[in-house]
Design a protein around this motif. Structure first.
Motif, PDB file in Angstrom:
ATOM      1  N   ASP A  77     -33.111  66.928 -39.903  1.00  0.00           N
ATOM      2  CA  ASP A  77     -32.159  66.481 -40.919  1.00  0.00           C
ATOM      3  C   ASP A  77     -32.472  65.040 -41.282  1.00  0.00           C
ATOM      4  O   ASP A  77     -32.328  64.144 -40.458  1.00  0.00           O
ATOM      5  CB  ASP A  77     -30.731  66.594 -40.382  1.00  0.00           C
ATOM      6  N   MET A  78     -32.881  64.835 -42.535  1.00  0.00           N
ATOM      7  CA  MET A  78     -33.287  63.489 -42.964  1.00  0.00           C
ATOM      8  C   MET A  78     -32.225  62.817 -43.837  1.00  0.00           C
ATOM      9  O   MET A  78     -32.525  61.889 -44.571  1.00  0.00           O
ATOM     10  CB  MET A  78     -34.595  63.578 -43.756  1.00  0.00           C
ATOM     11  N   GLN A  79     -30.967  63.256 -43.753  1.00  0.00           N
ATOM     12  CA  GLN A  79     -29.933  62.670 -44.598  1.00  0.00           C
ATOM     13  C   GLN A  79     -29.509  61.290 -44.105  1.00  0.00           C
ATOM     14  O   GLN A  79     -29.036  60.474 -44.886  1.00  0.00           O
ATOM     15  CB  GLN A  79     -28.719  63.594 -44.677  1.00  0.00           C
ATOM     16  N   HIS A  80     -29.664  61.029 -42.816  1.00  0.00           N
ATOM     17  CA  HIS A  80     -29.260  59.751 -42.240  1.00  0.00           C
ATOM     18  C   HIS A  80     -30.434  59.141 -41.482  1.00  0.00           C
ATOM     19  O   HIS A  80     -31.261  59.863 -40.920  1.00  0.00           O
ATOM     20  CB  HIS A  80     -28.082  59.926 -41.276  1.00  0.00           C
ATOM     21  N   ILE A  81     -30.481  57.816 -41.473  1.00  0.00           N
ATOM     22  CA  ILE A  81     -31.488  57.101 -40.692  1.00  0.00           C
ATOM     23  C   ILE A  81     -30.796  55.989 -39.915  1.00  0.00           C
ATOM     24  O   ILE A  81     -29.712  55.529 -40.283  1.00  0.00           O
ATOM     25  CB  ILE A  81     -32.610  56.508 -41.579  1.00  0.00           C
ATOM     26  N   PHE A  82     -31.425  55.579 -38.819  1.00  0.00           N
ATOM     27  CA  PHE A  82     -30.910  54.469 -38.021  1.00  0.00           C
ATOM     28  C   PHE A  82     -31.729  53.224 -38.353  1.00  0.00           C
ATOM     29  O   PHE A  82     -32.957  53.268 -38.365  1.00  0.00           O
ATOM     30  CB  PHE A  82     -31.010  54.776 -36.522  1.00  0.00           C
ATOM     31  N   VAL A  83     -31.025  52.120 -38.594  1.00  0.00           N
ATOM     32  CA  VAL A  83     -31.675  50.858 -38.944  1.00  0.00           C
ATOM     33  C   VAL A  83     -31.291  49.811 -37.915  1.00  0.00           C
ATOM     34  O   VAL A  83     -30.111  49.656 -37.588  1.00  0.00           O
ATOM     35  CB  VAL A  83     -31.258  50.389 -40.362  1.00  0.00           C
ATOM     36  N   ASP A  84     -32.301  49.104 -37.403  1.00  0.00           N
ATOM     37  CA  ASP A  84     -32.066  48.004 -36.463  1.00  0.00           C
ATOM     38  C   ASP A  84     -31.505  46.835 -37.259  1.00  0.00           C
ATOM     39  O   ASP A  84     -32.179  46.264 -38.112  1.00  0.00           O
ATOM     40  CB  ASP A  84     -33.378  47.620 -35.787  1.00  0.00           C
ATOM     41  N   ILE A  85     -30.250  46.463 -36.971  1.00  0.00           N
ATOM     42  CA  ILE A  85     -29.613  45.371 -37.723  1.00  0.00           C
ATOM     43  C   ILE A  85     -29.669  44.048 -36.961  1.00  0.00           C
ATOM     44  O   ILE A  85     -29.158  43.047 -37.424  1.00  0.00           O
ATOM     45  CB  ILE A  85     -28.157  45.709 -38.087  1.00  0.00           C
ATOM     46  N   GLY A  86     -30.287  44.053 -35.795  1.00  0.00           N
ATOM     47  CA  GLY A  86     -30.432  42.835 -35.013  1.00  0.00           C
ATOM     48  C   GLY A  86     -29.618  42.878 -33.734  1.00  0.00           C
ATOM     49  O   GLY A  86     -28.683  43.677 -33.599  1.00  0.00           O
ATOM     50  N   LEU A  87     -30.007  42.037 -32.794  1.00  0.00           N
ATOM     51  CA  LEU A  87     -29.340  41.921 -31.490  1.00  0.00           C
ATOM     52  C   LEU A  87     -29.293  43.252 -30.747  1.00  0.00           C
ATOM     53  O   LEU A  87     -28.392  43.499 -29.953  1.00  0.00           O
ATOM     54  CB  LEU A  87     -27.921  41.360 -31.649  1.00  0.00           C
ATOM     55  N   GLY A  88     -30.252  44.120 -31.010  1.00  0.00           N
ATOM     56  CA  GLY A  88     -30.334  45.395 -30.306  1.00  0.00           C
ATOM     57  C   GLY A  88     -29.398  46.470 -30.829  1.00  0.00           C
ATOM     58  O   GLY A  88     -29.286  47.533 -30.224  1.00  0.00           O
ATOM     59  N   PHE A  89     -28.723  46.231 -31.949  1.00  0.00           N
ATOM     60  CA  PHE A  89     -27.810  47.217 -32.513  1.00  0.00           C
ATOM     61  C   PHE A  89     -28.502  48.003 -33.623  1.00  0.00           C
ATOM     62  O   PHE A  89     -29.228  47.447 -34.438  1.00  0.00           O
ATOM     63  CB  PHE A  89     -26.557  46.541 -33.083  1.00  0.00           C
TER      64      PHE A  89
END
Length: 151
Positions: A77-89
């Motif tokens: 499922d490619m509808q959502h992706i995770f993005v590193d926003i900094g500080l390990g989150f």
């Protein structure tokens, strides 16, 4: 040259060598780090745009597990992706949300690059000013520019 002038020249040279040059080196290194961040977010934006353009719904890829050890991964499922926003989150975004986030982040990074560029120019100007002061203390003739020397 009298000892007073010699002492002043030495103090100016120490100021340039011990304060201004390390500050300049540090500012250039920090700006280079920000340039790397800019490239990462630019690449992310381009990849998301390519995925949207090609209407990708699933993906088979290699994932780095660490120490350059890779494993094959299927993303059904490619509808959502995770993005590193900094500080390990990491934040789960839809593609449009991720594009909006990357554009905001690229704008912020561009402002940081401008700030570091101004800082670097300021430090270089201070170094040139101190060198000009040393030249005057030593009573050396002013350097002529290349065009003045030609004509």
């Amino acid at each position: 040259m009298d000892s007073y002038r010699q002492e002043k020249v030495q103090k100016f040279e120490e100021f340039v060598d011990r304060r201004l040059k390390p500050d300049l080196t540090r500012a250039i290194a920090e700006r280079d780090k920000v340039f790397e961040q800019q490239k990462i977010f630019s690449d992310l934006r381009k990849n998301i745009e390519n995925l949207e353009k090609n209407s990708v719904t699933s993906l088979r890829t290699l994932v780095n597990l660490g120490s350059e050890v890779y494993m094959q991964a299927d993303v059904p499922d490619m509808q959502h992706i995770f993005v590193d926003i900094g500080l390990g989150f990491h934040v789960e975004f839809t593609w449009s949300e991720a594009l909006k986030f990357t554009s905001q982040r690229e704008d912020k990074i561009a402002r940081e690059i401008d700030e570091y560029t101004r800082l670097i120019a300021s430090i270089k100007a201070q170094i040139k000013l101190v060198c000009e002061g040393i030249r005057e203390l030593l009573q050396l003739p002013a350097e002529t520019s290349v065009q003045e020397a030609i004509f």
